[in-house]
Design an enzyme around this catalytic site. Structure first.
Site: not given
Ligand code: GAR
Length: 223
Positions: A112, A114, A150
């Site tokens: 994952n 984060h 997380d």
């Molecule tokens: C990313 O910034 C990732 O770190 C976050 O969602 C975004 C997805 O962006 N993930 C979380 O918050 C998970 N807890 P994307 O769809 O443009 O790749």
């Protein structure tokens, strides 16, 4: 896995899929020894599904609303992942909490990303919370997924200094630019057999990591 047989990877998304795009691009360029063979979303219409189709990758949606509860969704997802049999499952903006049996089934084979310097700022709205707290630094973390939200073993982080002009929007842009380099790189390590979760924690190139690999923004964005 040898370099002649790129590892099949399933990517799970809920939204725009810019991280997915970075992974698809790195794989297509031959920069990492993996092949995205399926993209799964829990959200119909997630733009990441379109990115997958445009890259010629099977894109599937399991709409969460179609299932009676979380257990039923996770069972269906677990069955689908078993059929797909990827070498690695990559959560890339997948915004559902997965149940313990599913996470356990993929222990050491699920990553994952984060948007915080974990263990700080688990959960949602990390950029806003970091600004509100007056933090000087922020970043993004890649970790193995465990039952703890997380909270799995950390592999790598990219870090930036927060400036007085930074906003939630600017931090989001800066963090995503880091993610688009960091995540494919870590996935490449796994695909090359360099990264594993051992009994005593994360191992990179046969050596236990006592702390995540940390890269600064300037280093990450160097051409
Ligand atoms: C990313 O910034 C990732 O770190 C976050 O969602 C975004 C997805 O962006 N993930 C979380 O918050 C998970 N807890 P994307 O769809 O443009 O790749």
């Amino acid at each position: 896995m040898t370099s002649s047989a790129p590892m099949p990877v399933a990517v799970m998304i809920s939204g725009s899929g810019t991280n997915l795009q970075a992974i698809l691009d790195a794989a297509a360029a031959g920069a990492i020894p993996i092949r995205v063979h399926a993209v799964l979303s829990d959200v119909p219409g997630a733009f990441g599904l379109e990115r997958a189709r445009q890259a010629g990758v099977a894109a599937e949606c399991l709409p969460a609303a179609d299932f009676a509860d979380r257990h039923a969704f996770d069972q269906a997802l677990g069955r689908r992942l078993e059929q797909l049999a990827p070498g690695l499952v990559v959560l890339a903006g997948f915004m559902r909490i997965l149940s313990a049996p599913l996470v356990r089934a993929w222990a050491g084979r699920m990553l994952n990303i984060h948007p915080s310097l974990l263990p700080a700022y688990r959960g949602l709205h990390t950029h806003r919370r970091v600004l509100e707290a007056g933090e000087r630094q922020h970043g993004t973390s890649v970790h193995f997924v465990t039952e703890e939200l997380d909270g799995g073993p950390l592999i790598a982080q990219a870090r930036l200094d927060i400036g007085p002009e930074d906003t939630e929007t600017s931090l989001n842009q800066r963090i995503q630019a880091l993610e688009h380099r960091l995540y494919p790189q870590v996935i490449g390590w796994f695909g090359a057999g360099r990264l594993r979760l051992g009994a005593d924690g994360v191992e990179l190139d046969g050596t236990p990591l006592t702390a995540p690999v940390v890269r600064d923004e300037a280093e990450m964005l160097r051409p």
